[in-house]
Design an enzyme around this catalytic site. Structure first.
Site, PDB file in Angstrom:
ATOM      1  N   HIS A 504       0.375  -1.268  -0.127  1.00 15.49           N
ATOM      2  CA  HIS A 504      -0.085  -0.541  -0.075  1.00 15.49           C
ATOM      3  C   HIS A 504       1.098   1.342   0.125  1.00 15.49           C
ATOM      4  CE1 HIS A 504       0.627  -0.264   4.307  1.00 15.49           C
ATOM      5  NE2 HIS A 504       0.791   1.136   4.583  1.00 15.49           N
ATOM      6  N   ASP A 534       0.240  -7.437   1.521  1.00 21.77           N
ATOM      7  CA  ASP A 534       0.681  -6.376   1.372  1.00 21.77           C
ATOM      8  C   ASP A 534       1.846  -6.013   1.546  1.00 21.77           C
ATOM      9  OD1 ASP A 534       0.561  -3.145   2.079  1.00 21.77           O
ATOM     10  OD2 ASP A 534      -0.056  -4.008   3.783  1.00 21.77           O
ATOM     11  N   SER A 619       5.174   3.034   8.042  1.00 23.28           N
ATOM     12  CA  SER A 619       4.542   1.612   7.613  1.00 23.28           C
ATOM     13  C   SER A 619       6.352   1.833   6.777  1.00 23.28           C
ATOM     14  CB  SER A 619       3.548   1.513   6.720  1.00 23.28           C
ATOM     15  OG  SER A 619       2.473   2.021   6.881  1.00 23.28           O
TER      16      SER A 619
END
Length: 769
Positions: A504, A534, A619
């Protein structure tokens, strides 16, 4: 003191003569009583003593009569002597001296003969008793003692008599007494000794004796020493005084050297007796001074008191004479030999007299002097206290002297001791600090290693920037924003860098801006990505040697509570290289992820939970252990009100499997069985009745659609089938069904499913290829 017939004497002289008279008379009576009644018990003796005191009044009257007669005779003798002196003064001086000498000598020898006769009569009287020797010697000793007392007081008495005879007192009492008998006894011993001395001269002795006999028939008046002193106001002649002193010196010498201890005992006993009867009397002079103002005619006091004071005064006089005559012993050694026998007799009489006094005290029933005992105890206590004080003073003096002699050495020694104590304390403190430092060093070493590894990890973490329309972090957020994340250099081959990050983060763009820790930037290319895991791989080229690949750990050995570090770039480049610390808060977590942002979860991500601070921009960042090894990649965070520090990371072992395929293939192939499903928990009652669900079935999925010729169709699945178990595991929902199917992407083997069809339980095998 007026005693009648116009005779007046001083009070002190009257009292002294009265005491002497009573003392001599009582001593004889007591000694005789002791010899006659020595075998009688104490009760009888006390009765006899009381009778003696009852007769004391008669003695007092006898003393007054005797003294009165004596004074009348003395006045007559004085007048006769004055007449004879006037006649003798008319003659020549030599004749006067001769006559005066003969008169004195004749009178003295007559007194000696009278005393000899009296002694003979007394000896006959005492021979009738069983112990005549004891009584005679005791009486002789008392008489010689009285003679010494009278001779020592003769000067004072003579002057007092002459003064008082001329001026009689109005307050004196009348007393008649014949003192001749008492004076005869007191002078007998001295005259006897003179006669014995003269008899040794031969012819001179016979002549003197004849003269004495002739003079005795004519009744020549004899003057006593005190009378002679009153008339002539002169002391004894020198030869007489010397002979008297020699005799007394010899007696005192024998008593002092032979019976010193007995006299001391007698003295202590008489002092105790004196404390019972009379106040303390220091000497005769002070006593006379007090008696000049106080008149006391109590017979009992006159009987008891003189005997004690007399003995004390006799001892004082004997001691004085003994000291004076020590200087004359060498010159008088020849004469001393002649008196040795008499000294032995005096010694025996002294011993017997002491025994008699003790017996007399016992017969009188005198009580011990408790006051004297108390005083003695007090003196002993005082002496002990003084000794203790003296001892303390001696110790203080010794300590002071020791300090004055050795104080420099003592000061140096004390300084050395203090220095040793201080150094010991310092060394102990240093050792303690060393031990603490060792412990701290161990912790610091670990911490330093951790920080070193963290710094190395920082060099392996980069910033990945990409524009995306939506944010895939939890919770769901539909607002488009510029996505900024982190990446980890997991492999370096020359100048080529392989970076892993989240799918993402890279989004749909192929190129990504990579910024290193030294603020240098390069453009990287996305090699592959997988939305179900992911994860994405970006390839970049850089010749910067400061960029390092990170060490890979093992996520299969993670321990709950294990310390971890999170390295990332929260909020973009401005805060790149941020390190936060935490622990592993949970293992094997299934986190639902919505990849397409349709408000419907698409996949369950298998991850472990951490409590380190994770913010937007972290992230794709690295999760490292204390050794600086990569154990996971930050994937998601729960962003909900009242929820803090709940972040999740993909285990590094799963990451390695996926990135390998992404490097080579650019994608991940998952098995597709060709079915669509609904969760039982979301069905209403009509749908439950349609599929004929039993009441006991709570969880699972219902097959809503089956693709033709798909793996599910080939396996026999039909619409309306209810799957409750897959591959031996309970199914909660459709996300769990996809997770189990995707877990067999590598082996693609058939799995067993437990289903309910038309209300009946059934098992089928689902093919994955």
């Amino acid at each position: 003191m007026d005693i009648g017939k116009k005779h007046v004497i001083p009070k002190s002289q009257y009292r002294r003569k009265r005491r002497e008279f009573f003392h001599n008379e009582d001593r004889e009576e007591n000694l005789n009583q002791h010899q006659d009644k020595q075998n009688i018990d104490n009760t009888t003796s006390k009765k006899a003593d009381k009778q003696i005191h009852k007769d004391s009044i008669d003695k007092h009257e006898r003393f007054k009569n005797s003294l009165s007669s004596h004074l009348e005779q003395r006045n007559r003798d004085v007048n006769e002597n004055k007449a004879e002196e006037s006649k003798s003064n008319q003659g020549s001086k030599s004749a006067y001296n001769k006559d005066h000498y003969l008169t004195d000598d004749v009178s003295k020898k007559q007194n000696s003969l009278d005393s000899v006769d009296q002694d003979t009569e007394k000896s006959k009287y005492y021979e009738q008793n069983t112990e005549a020797t004891l009584s005679t010697n005791s009486t002789d000793k008392v008489e010689s003692t009285d003679m010494r007392k009278l001779s020592s007081d003769k000067n004072k008495v003579g002057h007092e008599e002459q003064h008082v005879l001329s001026k009689p007192s109005e307050h004196d009492k009348e007393t008649r007494i014949d003192f001749e008998s008492s004076r005869t006894d007191s002078d007998s011993s001295m005259q006897t000794e003179k006669i014995k001395k003269d008899s040794s001269d031969g012819n001179k002795s016979s002549n003197l004796k004849s003269e004495v006999i002739s003079d005795k028939s004519n009744s020549v008046p004899i003057l006593s020493e005190s009378d002679d002193e009153v008339n002539n106001q002169k002391p004894l002649t020198l030869p007489e005084e010397q002979k008297l002193k020699r005799q007394q010196s010899q007696n005192e010498q024998t008593k002092t050297y032979t019976y010193g201890d007995s006299e001391q005992n007698d003295k202590s006993n008489h002092e105790n007796d004196l404390s019972h009867h009379t106040p303390s009397i220091s000497d005769d002079k002070d006593y006379v001074m007090r008696e000049d103002h106080i008149v006391d005619d109590n017979p009992d006091n006159d009987i008891n008191t003189p005997s004690l004071s007399k003995i004390d005064d006799d001892r004082k006089l004997d001691e004085k004479i003994h000291v004076e005559d020590k200087h004359k012993q060498n010159a008088d050694s020849s004469e001393t030999v002649g008196y040795q026998s008499q000294s032995s007799a005096s010694h025996r009489s002294t011993e017997k007299r002491n025994m008699a006094i003790n017996d007399h005290d016992k017969l009188n029933g005198q009580k011990p002097n408790t006051k004297t005992s108390a005083n003695n105890n007090q003196k002993k206590a005082t002496s002990k206290l003084n000794k203790g004080r003296a001892t303390n003073n001696n110790y203080s003096a010794i300590l002071k002297k020791f300090w004055m002699m050795y104080w420099p050495k003592l000061v140096i020694l004390m300084g050395i001791i203090i220095l040793i104590v201080i150094l010991n304390a310092i060394f102990n403190n240093v050792n303690k600090n060393d031990r603490m430092n060792d412990n701290n060093d161990a912790d610091a070493q670990k911490y330093t290693t951790t920080m070193k590894n963290a710094n190395n990890a920082v060099k392996s973490v980069v910033t990945v920037e990409n524009e995306t329309s939506k944010d895939s972090s939890l919770p769901k957020d539909k607002a488009s924003q510029d996505e900024v994340g982190s990446g980890v250099v997991y492999k370096k081959s020359g100048d080529t860098l392989y970076i892993v990050t989240n799918a993402h983060v890279v989004g749909d763009k192929e190129n990504q801006k990579i910024t290193f820790s030294n603020n240098k930037s390069v453009v990287g290319k996305v090699l592959g990505k997988d939305k179900w895991s992911d994860l994405a791989v970006v390839k970049a080229t850089s010749s910067d040697s400061s960029v390092k690949e990170i060490a890979i750990g093992d996520s299969n050995n993670l321990v709950l509570g294990e310390p971890i570090l999170v390295v990332g770039n929260p909020l973009g480049v401005d805060f790149k290289g941020t390190v936060t610390e935490g622990i592993i808060s949970g293992l094997n977590r299934n986190v639902p992820i919505d990849f397409d942002k349709d408000n419907k979860y698409d996949m369950l991500m298998k991850a472990f939970q951490i409590d380190a601070s994770v913010n937007p921009g972290n992230s794709g960042g690295a999760v490292v252990n204390r050794e600086g090894k990569l154990i996971g990649v930050v994937a998601a965070k729960i962003s909900m009100p009242n929820v803090e520090n709940m972040s999740f990371a993909i285990p590094v072992n799963e990451v390695q499997k996926i990135v390998k395929e992404l490097e080579t293939k650019g994608k991940i192939d998952y098995p597709d069985v060709g079915v669509k499903m609904k969760n039982i928990a979301s069905l209403n009652s009509f749908e439950r009745q349609a599929v004929k669900l039993l009441g006991k079935v709570k969880n699972g999925v219902v097959v809503d659609q089956v693709d033709n010729n798909g793996l599910a169709d080939q396996s026999g699945l039909k619409k309306g089938d209810v799957i409750t178990e897959l591959d031996g595991k309970l199914l909660e929902d459709d996300l769990r069904f996809r997770q189990i199917i995707f877990s067999h992407k590598d082996d693609l083997k058939s799995i067993t499913a437990k289903i309910y069809r038309d209300g009946k339980e059934k098992e089928i095998n689902i093919k994955l290829k």
